[in-house]
Motif scaffolding. Structure first.
Motif, PDB file in Angstrom:
ATOM      1  N   ASP A  18       0.827  -1.207   0.000  1.00 45.64           N
ATOM      2  CA  ASP A  18       0.000   0.000   0.000  1.00 45.64           C
ATOM      3  C   ASP A  18       0.860   1.254   0.000  1.00 45.64           C
ATOM      4  N   VAL A  19       1.947   1.231   0.780  1.00 49.15           N
ATOM      5  CA  VAL A  19       2.858   2.380   0.835  1.00 49.15           C
ATOM      6  C   VAL A  19       3.576   2.552  -0.501  1.00 49.15           C
ATOM      7  N   LEU A  20       3.975   1.445  -1.113  1.00 49.31           N
ATOM      8  CA  LEU A  20       4.680   1.513  -2.395  1.00 49.31           C
ATOM      9  C   LEU A  20       3.762   2.001  -3.507  1.00 49.31           C
ATOM     10  N   LEU A  21       2.489   1.638  -3.453  1.00 50.76           N
ATOM     11  CA  LEU A  21       1.529   2.116  -4.451  1.00 50.76           C
ATOM     12  C   LEU A  21       1.257   3.605  -4.282  1.00 50.76           C
ATOM     13  N   GLU A  22       1.200   4.048  -3.032  1.00 52.21           N
ATOM     14  CA  GLU A  22       0.863   5.448  -2.757  1.00 52.21           C
ATOM     15  C   GLU A  22       2.020   6.388  -3.066  1.00 52.21           C
ATOM     16  N   HIS A  23       3.243   5.941  -2.769  1.00 44.88           N
ATOM     17  CA  HIS A  23       4.423   6.796  -2.945  1.00 44.88           C
ATOM     18  C   HIS A  23       5.353   6.139  -3.962  1.00 44.88           C
ATOM     19  N   ASP A  24       5.498   6.745  -5.106  1.00 45.46           N
ATOM     20  CA  ASP A  24       6.293   6.180  -6.198  1.00 45.46           C
ATOM     21  C   ASP A  24       7.776   6.439  -5.940  1.00 45.46           C
ATOM     22  N   ARG A  25       8.395   5.577  -5.168  1.00 43.81           N
ATOM     23  CA  ARG A  25       9.793   5.751  -4.792  1.00 43.81           C
ATOM     24  C   ARG A  25      10.718   4.989  -5.729  1.00 43.81           C
ATOM     25  N   ASP A  26      11.942   5.491  -5.875  1.00 44.41           N
ATOM     26  CA  ASP A  26      12.945   4.847  -6.721  1.00 44.41           C
ATOM     27  C   ASP A  26      13.637   3.749  -5.923  1.00 44.41           C
ATOM     28  N   VAL A  27      12.980   2.608  -5.818  1.00 49.75           N
ATOM     29  CA  VAL A  27      13.530   1.452  -5.097  1.00 49.75           C
ATOM     30  C   VAL A  27      13.282   0.199  -5.933  1.00 49.75           C
ATOM     31  N   HIS A  28      14.078  -0.826  -5.671  1.00 48.69           N
ATOM     32  CA  HIS A  28      13.857  -2.123  -6.299  1.00 48.69           C
ATOM     33  C   HIS A  28      12.968  -2.965  -5.383  1.00 48.69           C
ATOM     34  N   GLU A  29      11.904  -3.527  -5.927  1.00 51.33           N
ATOM     35  CA  GLU A  29      11.061  -4.447  -5.163  1.00 51.33           C
ATOM     36  C   GLU A  29      11.588  -5.850  -5.414  1.00 51.33           C
ATOM     37  N   LEU A  30      12.147  -6.467  -4.376  1.00 52.91           N
ATOM     38  CA  LEU A  30      12.878  -7.722  -4.544  1.00 52.91           C
ATOM     39  C   LEU A  30      12.047  -8.972  -4.284  1.00 52.91           C
ATOM     40  N   LEU A  31      11.132  -8.902  -3.305  1.00 54.09           N
ATOM     41  CA  LEU A  31      10.434 -10.127  -2.910  1.00 54.09           C
ATOM     42  C   LEU A  31       9.135  -9.800  -2.196  1.00 54.09           C
ATOM     43  N   ASP A  32       8.085 -10.518  -2.584  1.00 52.97           N
ATOM     44  CA  ASP A  32       6.819 -10.460  -1.853  1.00 52.97           C
ATOM     45  C   ASP A  32       6.950 -11.404  -0.663  1.00 52.97           C
ATOM     46  N   LEU A  33       6.957 -10.843   0.544  1.00 52.08           N
ATOM     47  CA  LEU A  33       7.157 -11.652   1.745  1.00 52.08           C
ATOM     48  C   LEU A  33       5.885 -12.367   2.194  1.00 52.08           C
ATOM     49  N   GLY A  34       4.754 -11.960   1.640  1.00 54.34           N
ATOM     50  CA  GLY A  34       3.498 -12.626   1.952  1.00 54.34           C
ATOM     51  C   GLY A  34       2.987 -12.416   3.367  1.00 54.34           C
ATOM     52  N   ILE A  35       3.559 -11.436   4.082  1.00 56.46           N
ATOM     53  CA  ILE A  35       3.128 -11.196   5.467  1.00 56.46           C
ATOM     54  C   ILE A  35       2.238  -9.960   5.553  1.00 56.46           C
ATOM     55  N   SER A  36       1.523  -9.861   6.668  1.00 53.93           N
ATOM     56  CA  SER A  36       0.620  -8.730   6.927  1.00 53.93           C
ATOM     57  C   SER A  36      -0.371  -8.539   5.776  1.00 53.93           C
ATOM     58  N   ALA A  37      -0.964  -9.631   5.360  1.00 55.45           N
ATOM     59  CA  ALA A  37      -1.880  -9.584   4.214  1.00 55.45           C
ATOM     60  C   ALA A  37      -3.168  -8.827   4.560  1.00 55.45           C
ATOM     61  N   CYS A  38      -3.604  -7.987   3.633  1.00 56.61           N
ATOM     62  CA  CYS A  38      -4.856  -7.245   3.742  1.00 56.61           C
ATOM     63  C   CYS A  38      -5.192  -6.769   2.332  1.00 56.61           C
TER      64      CYS A  38
END
Length: 208
Positions: free
Chosen positions: A74-94
């Protein structure tokens, strides 16, 4: 061995990420889980943890004060930051959804949407070809329809209990949310071996 600085939010994400790291074989101090410090060292693994607000984690990673971080999608969708997304950890699902009072229609002229995710909400309604007025709030989003401030809200839904307790119903699901491992692009190049090793160990834990 290069030291890794890791930005992590406190709360539920932190607790679940801590268990993942320990499960992956990392020797982390027990006091890390309940420390009141904002910066905590794990010398046995050459980790340095920055404990931050969830919205701030991608900022720290983007600017390089943290090499990697754990942030909600949700934070990554809201704020378009210049970072690499490496892995979906599958935690805190909502998930993010729209909600409002039951059996109500949105205003035909300019529907009002209350949310703490203005970018996500704007993008969602634009994708549907709907023009809306976004009202940004930071807390008690569920209050907005009850007092006539908005026609709908866009917010995180976990169990749905908060909506139900406030007499609201869910209308549309926007996006599934889990926590992701992210990296600073420069750190990823300079410390690729260590970061890749961490990703591989965590991937085994989450089965991805």
């Amino acid at each position: 061995m290069d030291e890794l600085t890791i930005a992590m939010p406190k709360g539920r994400i932190f607790e679940e990420a801590y268990e993942l790291l320990v499960g992956a074989g990392y020797d982390l101090p027990k006091e890390l889980d309940d420390s009141r410090k904002l910066i905590v060292e794990a010398p046995n693994e050459k980790f340095r943890f920055i404990l931050a607000k969830p919205m701030d984690v991608p900022t720290y990673v983007e600017h390089g004060v943290a090499d990697i971080g754990i942030a909600g999608k949700d934070v990554l969708l809201e704020h378009d930051r210049d970072v690499h997304e490496l892995l979906d950890l599958g935690i805190s699902a909502c998930y993010i959804a729209t909600a409002g009072l039951p059996d109500t229609e949105m205003d035909e002229v300019t529907p009002r949407i209350a949310t703490k995710y203005p970018a996500v909400a704007s993008h969602y309604y634009r994708s549907k070809g709907e023009q809306v007025e976004i009202i940004e709030l930071n807390g008690s989003i569920e209050l907005a329809p009850l007092i006539g401030l908005s026609d709908r809200i866009v917010d995180i839904v976990s169990t749905g209990r908060t909506l139900k307790d406030n007499g609201l119903v869910e209308y549309e699901k926007i996006a599934d949310i889990t926590s992701r491992l992210i990296a600073n692009p420069v750190s990823y190049r300079l410390k690729q071996q260590r970061i890749t090793e961490l990703v591989d160990k965590l991937r085994e834990q989450v089965g991805r």
